[in-house]
Design a protein around this motif. Sequence first.
Motif, PDB file in Angstrom:
ATOM      1  N   PRO A  96       0.836  -1.210   0.000  1.00 53.15           N
ATOM      2  CA  PRO A  96       0.000   0.000   0.000  1.00 53.15           C
ATOM      3  C   PRO A  96       0.872   1.263   0.000  1.00 53.15           C
ATOM      4  CG  PRO A  96      -0.806  -1.590   1.609  1.00 53.15           C
ATOM      5  CD  PRO A  96       0.533  -2.087   1.158  1.00 53.15           C
ATOM      6  N   ARG A  97       0.639   2.149  -0.941  1.00 51.18           N
ATOM      7  CA  ARG A  97       1.491   3.333  -1.100  1.00 51.18           C
ATOM      8  C   ARG A  97       0.660   4.574  -1.412  1.00 51.18           C
ATOM      9  NH1 ARG A  97       6.729   1.670  -1.480  1.00 51.18           N
ATOM     10  NH2 ARG A  97       7.091  -0.492  -2.148  1.00 51.18           N
ATOM     11  N   LEU A  98       1.266   5.718  -1.136  1.00 45.90           N
ATOM     12  CA  LEU A  98       0.753   7.004  -1.585  1.00 45.90           C
ATOM     13  C   LEU A  98       1.481   7.363  -2.866  1.00 45.90           C
ATOM     14  CD1 LEU A  98      -0.986   9.572  -0.948  1.00 45.90           C
ATOM     15  CD2 LEU A  98       1.054  10.508   0.144  1.00 45.90           C
ATOM     16  N   ALA A  99       0.738   7.615  -3.946  1.00 44.62           N
ATOM     17  CA  ALA A  99       1.352   8.013  -5.213  1.00 44.62           C
ATOM     18  C   ALA A  99       1.596   9.516  -5.221  1.00 44.62           C
ATOM     19  CB  ALA A  99       0.464   7.627  -6.384  1.00 44.62           C
ATOM     20  N   ILE A 100       2.774   9.904  -5.668  1.00 48.72           N
ATOM     21  CA  ILE A 100       3.100  11.319  -5.862  1.00 48.72           C
ATOM     22  C   ILE A 100       3.412  11.503  -7.336  1.00 48.72           C
ATOM     23  CG2 ILE A 100       4.567  13.244  -5.196  1.00 48.72           C
ATOM     24  CD1 ILE A 100       5.265  11.570  -2.674  1.00 48.72           C
ATOM     25  N   ILE A 101       2.578  12.274  -8.014  1.00 45.98           N
ATOM     26  CA  ILE A 101       2.772  12.519  -9.441  1.00 45.98           C
ATOM     27  C   ILE A 101       3.137  13.985  -9.613  1.00 45.98           C
ATOM     28  CG2 ILE A 101       1.756  12.372 -11.735  1.00 45.98           C
ATOM     29  CD1 ILE A 101      -0.248  10.380 -10.644  1.00 45.98           C
ATOM     30  N   ALA A 102       4.280  14.226 -10.207  1.00 47.89           N
ATOM     31  CA  ALA A 102       4.753  15.592 -10.430  1.00 47.89           C
ATOM     32  C   ALA A 102       4.693  15.920 -11.913  1.00 47.89           C
ATOM     33  CB  ALA A 102       6.176  15.759  -9.904  1.00 47.89           C
ATOM     34  N   ALA A 103       4.485  17.188 -12.207  1.00 46.40           N
ATOM     35  CA  ALA A 103       4.425  17.617 -13.603  1.00 46.40           C
ATOM     36  C   ALA A 103       5.806  17.919 -14.163  1.00 46.40           C
ATOM     37  CB  ALA A 103       3.526  18.841 -13.737  1.00 46.40           C
ATOM     38  N   PHE A 104       6.753  18.301 -13.290  1.00 41.71           N
ATOM     39  CA  PHE A 104       8.086  18.686 -13.745  1.00 41.71           C
ATOM     40  C   PHE A 104       9.147  17.860 -13.019  1.00 41.71           C
ATOM     41  CE2 PHE A 104       5.466  22.304 -14.765  1.00 41.71           C
ATOM     42  CZ  PHE A 104       5.917  22.686 -16.021  1.00 41.71           C
ATOM     43  N   GLY A 105      10.237  17.590 -13.742  1.00 41.90           N
ATOM     44  CA  GLY A 105      11.264  16.703 -13.231  1.00 41.90           C
ATOM     45  C   GLY A 105      11.968  17.192 -11.983  1.00 41.90           C
TER      46      GLY A 105
ATOM     47  N   TYR B 105      11.500   1.308 -11.201  1.00 40.68           N
ATOM     48  CA  TYR B 105      10.857   0.474 -12.209  1.00 40.68           C
ATOM     49  C   TYR B 105      10.684   1.293 -13.485  1.00 40.68           C
ATOM     50  CZ  TYR B 105       9.377  -2.223  -8.062  1.00 40.68           C
ATOM     51  OH  TYR B 105       9.344  -2.927  -6.894  1.00 40.68           O
ATOM     52  N   ILE B 106      10.956   0.676 -14.623  1.00 44.11           N
ATOM     53  CA  ILE B 106      10.683   1.294 -15.919  1.00 44.11           C
ATOM     54  C   ILE B 106       9.533   0.526 -16.551  1.00 44.11           C
ATOM     55  CG2 ILE B 106      11.571   1.947 -18.178  1.00 44.11           C
ATOM     56  CD1 ILE B 106      12.885   3.442 -15.882  1.00 44.11           C
ATOM     57  N   ILE B 107       8.394   1.198 -16.747  1.00 45.75           N
ATOM     58  CA  ILE B 107       7.195   0.570 -17.295  1.00 45.75           C
ATOM     59  C   ILE B 107       6.781   1.342 -18.540  1.00 45.75           C
ATOM     60  CG2 ILE B 107       4.816  -0.123 -16.839  1.00 45.75           C
ATOM     61  CD1 ILE B 107       5.528  -0.020 -13.823  1.00 45.75           C
ATOM     62  N   ASN B 108       6.831   0.694 -19.683  1.00 38.82           N
ATOM     63  CA  ASN B 108       6.510   1.355 -20.961  1.00 38.82           C
ATOM     64  C   ASN B 108       7.284   2.663 -21.132  1.00 38.82           C
ATOM     65  OD1 ASN B 108       4.784  -0.690 -21.592  1.00 38.82           O
ATOM     66  ND2 ASN B 108       2.900   0.435 -21.184  1.00 38.82           N
ATOM     67  N   GLY B 109       8.529   2.660 -20.710  1.00 30.25           N
ATOM     68  CA  GLY B 109       9.392   3.820 -20.875  1.00 30.25           C
ATOM     69  C   GLY B 109       9.258   4.869 -19.791  1.00 30.25           C
ATOM     70  N   ARG B 110       8.340   4.691 -18.838  1.00 35.64           N
ATOM     71  CA  ARG B 110       8.163   5.658 -17.749  1.00 35.64           C
ATOM     72  C   ARG B 110       8.794   5.127 -16.476  1.00 35.64           C
ATOM     73  NH1 ARG B 110       4.725   9.821 -18.845  1.00 35.64           N
ATOM     74  NH2 ARG B 110       3.480   9.618 -20.737  1.00 35.64           N
ATOM     75  N   LYS B 111       9.431   6.040 -15.721  1.00 32.07           N
ATOM     76  CA  LYS B 111      10.116   5.650 -14.489  1.00 32.07           C
ATOM     77  C   LYS B 111       9.212   5.838 -13.286  1.00 32.07           C
ATOM     78  CE  LYS B 111      13.509   8.174 -12.715  1.00 32.07           C
ATOM     79  NZ  LYS B 111      14.862   8.760 -12.511  1.00 32.07           N
TER      80      LYS B 111
ATOM     81  N   ILE C 212       6.691   7.431  -6.778  1.00 29.98           N
ATOM     82  CA  ILE C 212       6.829   8.753  -7.386  1.00 29.98           C
ATOM     83  C   ILE C 212       7.038   8.617  -8.885  1.00 29.98           C
ATOM     84  CG2 ILE C 212       8.145  10.917  -7.365  1.00 29.98           C
ATOM     85  CD1 ILE C 212       9.128  10.092  -4.541  1.00 29.98           C
ATOM     86  N   THR C 213       6.367   9.464  -9.666  1.00 26.77           N
ATOM     87  CA  THR C 213       6.562   9.452 -11.112  1.00 26.77           C
ATOM     88  C   THR C 213       6.227  10.822 -11.690  1.00 26.77           C
ATOM     89  OG1 THR C 213       6.120   8.170 -13.135  1.00 26.77           O
ATOM     90  CG2 THR C 213       4.213   8.756 -11.783  1.00 26.77           C
TER      91      THR C 213
ATOM     92  N   GLN D 141      -3.525   6.113 -14.750  1.00 20.65           N
ATOM     93  CA  GLN D 141      -4.089   4.765 -14.825  1.00 20.65           C
ATOM     94  C   GLN D 141      -2.987   3.711 -14.738  1.00 20.65           C
ATOM     95  OE1 GLN D 141      -7.519   4.011 -14.807  1.00 20.65           O
ATOM     96  NE2 GLN D 141      -6.539   2.101 -14.207  1.00 20.65           N
ATOM     97  N   MET D 142      -1.836   4.012 -15.323  1.00 21.32           N
ATOM     98  CA  MET D 142      -0.726   3.072 -15.277  1.00 21.32           C
ATOM     99  C   MET D 142      -0.240   2.845 -13.847  1.00 21.32           C
ATOM    100  SD  MET D 142       2.918   3.297 -17.343  1.00 21.32           S
ATOM    101  CE  MET D 142       2.066   3.607 -18.883  1.00 21.32           C
ATOM    102  N   ILE D 143      -0.085   3.934 -13.096  1.00 18.95           N
ATOM    103  CA  ILE D 143       0.392   3.803 -11.715  1.00 18.95           C
ATOM    104  C   ILE D 143      -0.666   3.113 -10.841  1.00 18.95           C
ATOM    105  CG2 ILE D 143      -0.392   6.018 -10.758  1.00 18.95           C
ATOM    106  CD1 ILE D 143       2.358   6.318  -9.478  1.00 18.95           C
ATOM    107  N   THR D 144      -1.933   3.309 -11.201  1.00 19.44           N
ATOM    108  CA  THR D 144      -3.025   2.650 -10.483  1.00 19.44           C
ATOM    109  C   THR D 144      -3.024   1.146 -10.744  1.00 19.44           C
ATOM    110  OG1 THR D 144      -4.389   4.641 -10.579  1.00 19.44           O
ATOM    111  CG2 THR D 144      -5.537   2.570 -10.243  1.00 19.44           C
ATOM    112  N   ASP D 145      -2.757   0.753 -11.972  1.00 19.87           N
ATOM    113  CA  ASP D 145      -2.746  -0.662 -12.319  1.00 19.87           C
ATOM    114  C   ASP D 145      -1.544  -1.395 -11.731  1.00 19.87           C
ATOM    115  OD1 ASP D 145      -5.062  -0.393 -13.796  1.00 19.87           O
ATOM    116  OD2 ASP D 145      -4.017  -0.088 -15.699  1.00 19.87           O
ATOM    117  N   HIS D 146      -0.406  -0.709 -11.659  1.00 22.86           N
ATOM    118  CA  HIS D 146       0.841  -1.388 -11.284  1.00 22.86           C
ATOM    119  C   HIS D 146       1.153  -1.329  -9.796  1.00 22.86           C
ATOM    120  CE1 HIS D 146       2.667  -2.595 -15.176  1.00 22.86           C
ATOM    121  NE2 HIS D 146       1.838  -1.680 -15.650  1.00 22.86           N
ATOM    122  N   PHE D 147       0.523  -0.390  -9.075  1.00 23.47           N
ATOM    123  CA  PHE D 147       0.843  -0.226  -7.659  1.00 23.47           C
ATOM    124  C   PHE D 147      -0.449  -0.151  -6.839  1.00 23.47           C
ATOM    125  CE2 PHE D 147       4.324   1.423 -10.164  1.00 23.47           C
ATOM    126  CZ  PHE D 147       5.433   0.849  -9.557  1.00 23.47           C
ATOM    127  N   ASN D 148      -0.350  -0.513  -5.585  1.00 20.49           N
ATOM    128  CA  ASN D 148      -1.496  -0.530  -4.672  1.00 20.49           C
ATOM    129  C   ASN D 148      -1.601   0.830  -3.997  1.00 20.49           C
ATOM    130  OD1 ASN D 148      -3.507  -1.132  -2.875  1.00 20.49           O
ATOM    131  ND2 ASN D 148      -2.320  -2.568  -1.657  1.00 20.49           N
TER     132      ASN D 148
END
Length: 349
Positions: free
Chosen positions: A47-56, A72-78, A91-92, A106-113
Amino acid sequence: MSFSKLSILLGAIGLTVSLIGCTTTTTPLSKNQLMTNSMNHLTDSTPRLAIIAAFGQEADLLIESTKDKKEYIINGRKFVTGTLEGAEVVITLSGISMTNAAMTTQMITDHFNLKGIVFSGIAGSLNPDLHVGDVVIAKSWLAPNEVYYNNTKDLPSACGKPGDISCLGIKLADNVPAWKNQFLRETNVMNSSNYKSVALTSKFGDTDVPMAYGEMRVDFPVDSKMLNMIDKVQKPTETKLEPICSGANCYHPKIVIGQRGISSGAFLANAEYREYLHKNLLGDCVDMETAAVAQVAYSNNIPFIAFRSLSDLAGADHDPNVAAFFGSGIAQRNAAKLTMAFIDQWKGQ
């Protein structure tokens, strides 16, 4: 009855029959099967909290403070997992644009809890009373590109009555003035809680035909529990934010609870449209990602909140200080400070 309306009716009835057919021929999943399916995550089930940032830069600041990192690299995204401020996180980067943001979420939702999603980045201001550098936390998010683009400024009447476009499977937003010929529509959304509900019907003769399931919404609210946590971090974090200086004059940014955030695929550089969004849609900030993230979170029943640091007044005359503000990294560092303070409150949820 005209040929076009007959075609719509037949199509609608066909859709309804097919949906009913799917319902009657599909074996319902048991409660245990539903629970098992919901617990399967493609990459990591912690179980994790996702942090999605717009800028690197902001993501890099957060990753630097993260312990026990795994990449993890999933479909080219880290995607980087680990512990931040005592909480398990992933974090992504979203990528710029509504489509990239929705796809990444949706990708982070499918791959992580995920126990929750925090989205953070820079936005333009819609509210002239706010200041560059302020961090806005909107109560809800809306995408105004969901519109009915009419030939005239008259209320659309595609299905016979003014304002009725239900036979097309869509619905106008109530009591929202049009932007020229563009009338805001509600958005259809389905999730595990509402998918059996009829969201929209249209009358054909004496028959009310279901046109959409789930629900119709204008905007997507942030999670109330997450928003309440801001009360505990707002004032202490404000004192730690870096000031915005121009010569000898400095402004100390504030953390502001806003009414609504606006997102669209269009980069907003039009003052007249900015005023429309602020006055009629109660918008305080505008970007190109967050409403998409909010909708995906809502569709997956995941608590969501967003922090946006203001870079400029959208559509105003070009300000040469904006580029310097972007390049300074102050906005990213301030947003990261708020994110970390929030996570410190969030841990243990």
